[in-house]
Each structure stands twice: as C-alpha cells, then as structure tokens.
Design an enzyme around this catalytic site. Structure first.
Site, PDB file in Angstrom:
ATOM      1  N   ARG A   1     144.408  45.599  83.720  1.00 24.37           N
ATOM      2  CA  ARG A   1     145.709  45.199  84.229  1.00 24.37           C
ATOM      3  C   ARG A   1     145.732  45.392  85.745  1.00 24.37           C
ATOM      4  O   ARG A   1     144.999  46.215  86.305  1.00 24.37           O
ATOM      5  CB  ARG A   1     146.821  46.030  83.595  1.00 24.37           C
TER       6      ARG A   1
ATOM      7  N   HIS B   1     145.803  47.096  73.882  1.00 22.59           N
ATOM      8  CA  HIS B   1     147.019  46.652  73.192  1.00 22.59           C
ATOM      9  C   HIS B   1     147.363  47.626  72.074  1.00 22.59           C
ATOM     10  O   HIS B   1     146.521  47.926  71.233  1.00 22.59           O
ATOM     11  CB  HIS B   1     146.821  45.260  72.589  1.00 22.59           C
TER      12      HIS B   1
ATOM     13  N   TYR C   1     145.182  35.286  71.408  1.00 21.43           N
ATOM     14  CA  TYR C   1     143.930  34.716  71.894  1.00 21.43           C
ATOM     15  C   TYR C   1     143.162  33.984  70.798  1.00 21.43           C
ATOM     16  O   TYR C   1     142.299  33.165  71.090  1.00 21.43           O
ATOM     17  CB  TYR C   1     143.076  35.809  72.546  1.00 21.43           C
TER      18      TYR C   1
ATOM     19  N   ARG D   1     142.542  38.550  83.288  1.00 19.03           N
ATOM     20  CA  ARG D   1     142.618  39.358  82.069  1.00 19.03           C
ATOM     21  C   ARG D   1     142.690  38.456  80.837  1.00 19.03           C
ATOM     22  O   ARG D   1     141.993  38.692  79.840  1.00 19.03           O
ATOM     23  CB  ARG D   1     143.840  40.272  82.141  1.00 19.03           C
TER      24      ARG D   1
ATOM     25  N   HIS E   1     146.507  38.534  86.177  1.00 19.44           N
ATOM     26  CA  HIS E   1     146.574  38.504  84.715  1.00 19.44           C
ATOM     27  C   HIS E   1     145.831  37.301  84.139  1.00 19.44           C
ATOM     28  O   HIS E   1     145.442  37.320  82.965  1.00 19.44           O
ATOM     29  CB  HIS E   1     148.036  38.504  84.252  1.00 19.44           C
TER      30      HIS E   1
ATOM     31  N   LYS F   1     149.305  51.395  79.823  1.00 18.02           N
ATOM     32  CA  LYS F   1     150.722  51.501  79.469  1.00 18.02           C
ATOM     33  C   LYS F   1     150.958  52.701  78.564  1.00 18.02           C
ATOM     34  O   LYS F   1     150.138  53.023  77.717  1.00 18.02           O
ATOM     35  CB  LYS F   1     151.181  50.221  78.764  1.00 18.02           C
TER      36      LYS F   1
END
Length: 295
Positions: free
Chosen positions: A147, A263, A272, A240, A237, A171
């Site tokens: 990120r 994630h 994806y 990414r 991004h 995160k």
C-alpha cells in the site's frame, strides 16, 4: 436539544487513540457522522434517541440528495460502528442501525496494467535525476504489492536483503512479511548506496529526512508514467492491483495472494478472480474459431 456532538467526538477520539485508525479513515467517519448529526439537528432529535425508522429516513434522504449506493454503504457503516460503540458503553439500549441495509452497489473492477505496461513503467532510467530512487520505488510497488502508506513509512531496517523480505505494518496495525523480487532488491540496494541510507532512515525520505508524503509519491508516479508513455491513469494502487492480478493469473492461489496483500477478508481479494476471468474471456473470444458468430 442536544445534537450529541460530544459522543461523536468521543468516538472519533476512541478510534484515533485506542484503535489507531488512519487519518484518512477518521476523516471519512467524521464526514459521515457529521451528516447524521446535521440530519438529527434538522429533525430536532438527539442522536442517542434515534430509532431504526429514523435511520431509514436518514439514508433515504441521502439517497434523494444523490449519494451513490457505495457512499450510502460507507455512511451506514459509520453509523453502525458508532452505535455499536455506544451500546458497548451502555449509553444506549439498542442500536438503531443494525437492521438497516444500504442499497447494493455495482461492483467496479479495478483497472490494471498488463505485464508489458508494468515493465515499461518500472524500468525508468537510473541516469536521470533521482533515477535510482524512482526505479527502486516503482520496482518495490510492483514487486511486493504494498500500500502507499506502507511504502511511505518504510525504513531500511524493515528490509531483509539476505532473505529477500520486507516487513510492513498494514491496516489495523497488522504486521506482515512480503517477498521482494530480485529486480526490486537490486534497485533498492543501488538507491541505498547512493543515498547512504542508515537502518533508522526512511527508504524514501521527504524533506529534512522525514517521511515522504503520499501526495509527493502520487505526483511523481503520474509524471513518470507520462514520461514512460504509459497513458492509463497511473497511481500507486494501480501497481498494487496489477501485482495482485498478475500473481493470481500465474499462480491461481487466492489464499496466497490474500496473505501477500494483507486483506482481512478473502472477499476483497476475490475481485481479482473477476479480472482474471475477463482476461481469459478475451483470450477465448480472440482465439476460438467458434467463439463468435460469423456476420
């Protein structure tokens, strides 16, 4: 009449201090809860006394104002979190938001670079001013799918060149370890040699050696993309997304890609698989003799 600005500020302080929520997420929560506060004030209602019907009326009103389903989902999510926190503290008897559903938003697939475009972008000249830094920056984004915030905060001590690994804090303050490819390692080592980076230094420092800003990286990447003749809307991004799509296309390992991206929910990674299916569908349409009807 009390608009309950106090509980909202208390909740935001709780997110910032105890949950260590990012500034970007805090701003979003503040906007969403401010909208609810203003709506409650217009109805001469106290936030702590709103019912499920009140929340439905709030969401309906926001929809009439033109908010998209995605924005409504985010706004309602902020309300749910806020009222669950109040419920946990015993400041309300029940949450008015839990039984309310926002409109479904159409799933928007992220744009990605194809492999040739990714190669074209990252292989910037190292002879240009800051060329080694730019090469290291782009190679790392594409190599490891980090990120933007993770790259900006990266220090040399986070990189293990012997093992080919980088440790990042993602995160929710969750730490993960991600491989770094050989091209990225070589580019990073060349940049470290030029910048004389010490273990405690930021890998990509901004002014006075402080952490580089997200905006500086975004603007630099946009400029480099234009110079390299990549005319998609290039941003951190995007690399990414491209990393994830190319990894999944080659490996088919959804769980592995989920771990690499950090994630929490595999449903986030599953988008994806739709990109991969689109790619396969295009290959099929172009190659199969009976894929399309003859005119």
């Amino acid at each position: 009449m009390n608009t309950a600005a106090g509980p909202v500020e208390d909740y935001l302080s709780h997110l910032a201090v105890e949950r260590q929520t990012s500034a970007h997420t805090l701003d979003a929560y503040r906007r969403d809860l401010s909208a609810l506060t203003m709506w409650a004030a217009a109805q001469s209602r106290d936030l702590l006394e709103l019912t499920g019907d009140d929340l439905r009326a709030f969401v309906a009103g926001e929809h009439r104002r033109g908010l998209s389903p995605k924005s409504l989902q985010r706004r309602l999510s902020a309300c749910r979190s806020f009222y669950r926190w109040l419920l946990k503290l015993g400041r309300i008897g029940a949450s008015p938001a839990d039984a309310i559903r926002a409109p479904k938003a159409a799933r928007k697939l992220p744009q990605v670079l194809d492999v040739d475009e990714a190669m074209q972008l990252v292989e910037v000249s190292t002879d240009a001013p800051l060329g080694r830094r730019d090469r290291a920056l782009l190679e790392l984004f594409y190599s490891s799918g980090l990120r933007l915030s993770e790259v900006c905060a990266l220090k040399w001590s986070d990189l293990d060149f012997a093992q080919g690994l980088v440790t990042v804090l993602g995160k929710g303050s969750k730490q993960r370890v991600v491989p770094v490819g050989s091209h990225a390692r070589n580019a990073l080592q060349a940049w470290r040699g030029e910048s004389c980076g010490q273990p405690a230094d930021f890998v990509f420092p901004g002014r006075a050696g402080k952490q580089i800003t997200s905006r500086a990286v975004q603007l630099r990447m946009k400029r480099l993309a234009a110079q390299r003749g990549v005319f998609k809307r290039v941003h951190p991004h995007l690399l990414r997304h491209s990393f994830a799509s190319h990894m999944l296309e080659s490996s088919g390992d959804l769980r592995g890609v989920q771990e690499l991206l950090g994630h929490a929910d595999i449903a986030t990674t599953q988008i994806y698989t739709h990109l991969d299916f689109q790619h396969l569908a295009k290959v099929y349409d172009a190659a199969h003799p009976r894929a399309k009807r003859k005119p």
